[in-house]
Design an enzyme around this catalytic site. Sequence first.
Site, PDB file in Angstrom:
ATOM      1  CD  GLU A   1       1.047  38.839 -12.371  1.00 53.99           C
ATOM      2  OE1 GLU A   1       0.274  38.141 -13.051  1.00 53.99           O
ATOM      3  OE2 GLU A   1       1.597  39.862 -12.806  1.00 53.99           O
TER       4      GLU A   1
ATOM      5  CB  CYS B   1      -3.379  29.850 -12.374  1.00 59.16           C
ATOM      6  SG  CYS B   1      -2.054  29.849 -13.592  1.00 59.16           S
TER       7      CYS B   1
ATOM      8  CB  CYS C   1       9.577  32.820 -16.827  1.00 60.40           C
ATOM      9  SG  CYS C   1       9.641  31.209 -17.651  1.00 60.40           S
TER      10      CYS C   1
ATOM     11  CB  CYS D   1       6.930  31.915 -24.307  1.00 61.95           C
ATOM     12  SG  CYS D   1       7.353  30.250 -23.733  1.00 61.95           S
TER      13      CYS D   1
ATOM     14  CB  CYS E   1       4.845  34.442 -21.730  1.00 61.58           C
ATOM     15  SG  CYS E   1       4.724  34.294 -19.935  1.00 61.58           S
TER      16      CYS E   1
ATOM     17  CD  GLU F   1       8.913  24.553 -17.503  1.00 56.46           C
ATOM     18  OE1 GLU F   1       8.667  23.480 -16.914  1.00 56.46           O
ATOM     19  OE2 GLU F   1       8.221  24.986 -18.443  1.00 56.46           O
TER      20      GLU F   1
ATOM     21  CG  ASN G   1      -4.228  37.780 -22.541  1.00 60.25           C
ATOM     22  OD1 ASN G   1      -4.157  38.957 -22.865  1.00 60.25           O
ATOM     23  ND2 ASN G   1      -4.798  37.374 -21.428  1.00 60.25           N
TER      24      ASN G   1
ATOM     25  CB  CYS H   1       0.777  34.292 -15.118  1.00 61.05           C
ATOM     26  SG  CYS H   1      -0.146  33.744 -13.684  1.00 61.05           S
TER      27      CYS H   1
END
Length: 343
Positions: free
Chosen positions: A91, A104, A111, A115, A118, A159, A289, A331
């Site tokens: 994305e 972005c 990833c 987190c 996320c 990352e 979010n 994202c």
Amino acid sequence: MKNLLDLSYEELVAEVTSLGLERYRADQILDWVFNKKVNNFDEMTNLSKQHRALLKEHFSIPFLKLLDKKVSRIDGTTKFLWELEDGNTIESVMLFHPDRITACISTQVGCPVKCIFCATGMSGFVRNLTTGEIVAQILSMEREEKKKIGNVVYMGMGEPLLNYENTIKSIRILNHKKMGNIGIRRITISTVGIPDRIIQLAEEGLDVKLALSLHAPTNFKRDQLVPLNKKYSIEEILNAVKIYQKKTGNRVTIEYVLIKGMNDEISDAKKLAEILKNMKIFVNLIPVNPTAEDLKKPSRERLLAFKRILLENGIEAEIRREKGSDIEAACGQLRLKRIKSTS
């Protein structure tokens, strides 16, 4: 066959001249690619047919295939889901401000950091992006929207400092005057904190901006939010940031996602101010979010109270304005939804 977007300016010049073409042909090719957004040698009409045929044998210029696009009715924020040549998806996002357009962009497929807030981490980690795949996000968005991107944030999927070499090379390409031509101070790397790479970045001579995704003032709380913290403690990361600042003199942005009942207490704000004192920093407070039902945004009153504590302790801080909230612009959300629908 080489991906032309993987090549630095110097590498492209060397490749072109090794084929027997004049050095200036590299500049002509780059003008077509970066300014006119042309990725087909047959359309490069100031090159002879013989030269075009020769270049086609040696280079590809793969822009990205658009799978999905969401446009916010609120603020125009535009989110893209791209398919890579191997079928994986990533994305990118375009953010519109009165005086600039910010992109972005992603550095990894998925990833490994995971987190808890996320969506990218929920979809797992597949691989690093190549230099060309990182650069192609900018070119593909500019061609799709017919707009010039002036600011770039490495804050998409993945990352950046765990894909260090490709991230740094892509920055040099996007910054080069004959390539992306984006000012170096308009490029930001956002990281959860890889201490040795932060120190290495300080030695690169690249005057990029650095943003640290901290999200908690203590290791106990950060361990729960950012699992990688168990490997790199807050103390190690902030020490690396101090070394970075001593070398570069640059202010660092601290990204802090606020989650109700987890890291938004007044005691958290006071502790955050304590560990950041005497550092040249700016704190970006980000209401979460929600990607899971148990993650809630703090109240407006709590957000303002948290900010006030920081300001009272001499820490510059602001609450980030939400963008693209109606299209799930964080994202990883669009990719995760597609993965679930096809599994």
